[in-house]
Enzyme design. Sequence first.
Site, mmCIF file in Angstrom:
data_model
loop_
_atom_site.group_PDB
_atom_site.id
_atom_site.type_symbol
_atom_site.label_atom_id
_atom_site.label_comp_id
_atom_site.label_asym_id
_atom_site.label_seq_id
_atom_site.Cartn_x
_atom_site.Cartn_y
_atom_site.Cartn_z
ATOM 1 N N HIS A 100 1.006 -1.051 0.106
ATOM 2 C CA HIS A 100 -0.082 0.120 -0.004
ATOM 3 C C HIS A 100 0.929 1.170 0.128
ATOM 4 O O HIS A 100 2.024 1.333 0.582
ATOM 5 C CB HIS A 100 -0.928 0.055 1.189
ATOM 6 C CG HIS A 100 -1.909 -1.077 1.472
ATOM 7 N ND1 HIS A 100 -2.845 -1.486 0.259
ATOM 8 C CD2 HIS A 100 -2.076 -2.035 2.370
ATOM 9 C CE1 HIS A 100 -3.474 -2.427 0.506
ATOM 10 N NE2 HIS A 100 -3.164 -2.760 2.043
ATOM 11 N N ALA B 13 -6.308 -5.378 -5.663
ATOM 12 C CA ALA B 13 -6.280 -6.676 -4.672
ATOM 13 C C ALA B 13 -7.736 -6.514 -3.723
ATOM 14 O O ALA B 13 -7.862 -5.499 -3.482
ATOM 15 C CB ALA B 13 -5.041 -6.593 -4.009
ATOM 16 N N ILE B 14 -7.921 -7.651 -3.477
ATOM 17 C CA ILE B 14 -8.928 -7.554 -2.536
ATOM 18 C C ILE B 14 -8.615 -8.762 -1.089
ATOM 19 O O ILE B 14 -7.943 -9.954 -1.623
ATOM 20 C CB ILE B 14 -10.218 -8.361 -3.210
ATOM 21 C CG1 ILE B 14 -11.047 -7.343 -4.327
ATOM 22 C CG2 ILE B 14 -11.263 -8.898 -1.823
ATOM 23 C CD1 ILE B 14 -11.884 -8.062 -4.946
ATOM 24 N N CYS C 2 0.726 -10.836 -3.883
ATOM 25 C CA CYS C 2 -0.185 -11.739 -3.564
ATOM 26 C C CYS C 2 0.337 -13.105 -4.056
ATOM 27 O O CYS C 2 -0.648 -13.999 -4.415
ATOM 28 C CB CYS C 2 -1.495 -11.196 -4.743
ATOM 29 S SG CYS C 2 -2.068 -9.760 -4.071
#
Length: 229
Positions: free
Chosen positions: A89, A153-154, A184
């Site tokens: 992030h 992204a989740i 990920c």
Amino acid sequence: MTSPRTDPDTDGGDDIEWRISTDPVPYPEALAMMEARAAAVAAGSARELIWLLEHPPIYTAGTSADPAELIDPRFPVFATGRGGRYTYHGPGQRVGYLVLDLAKRGRDIRNFIGSLENWLIEALGLIDVAAYAVPGRVGIWTSENGTEAKIGAIGVRVRRWVTMHGFSVNIATELSDFAGIVPCGLPEFPVTSVKKLGKGGDFKAFDTALVSRLGHFLDSLSLSIENEA
């Protein structure tokens, strides 16, 4: 310092607070606020929340994170209770934290994740980014010069049927900052951004697109309730 803004016009008829922080929010502060809000929502003493923000540069490790995928911890690393592996992030990335009560929205986590993917795909489509989901790979994907690349992204956590965490979408993110991790856990796929695709790099346009499809997203969460009726 954060600058939250609540816009009641975006509630779409639901009692949900829509908050935008205009300054980067330190991750520990955001996590503490989100967890406190989730507990209050579960107790019935607070409204649900959709919070849009960005963080200073950090890496976060989900519950499936492999330490071998942390290649270069050039930024602070935070363990988090969300699902998934390592992600980045930082500035230029739109992060969305969703504190929603699934107890009144169908209690269907799979439907929640699918609906969230569709919401982001629809919003990106409104800013001329053709995005899609891939079965077996949670997240949001697009094509960059014929190559499949990840643009969003989740990662979610559900406690007492209240959701936490949510999504991140690369708007004008410094993509080289992803090099410290295997994003990920998928080394074979690059990451991209709205800006790199030549579709602008403005939070406002994407946020507006999210608002315009918010009602559809919330309606889709209730489909499992209708199917049970």
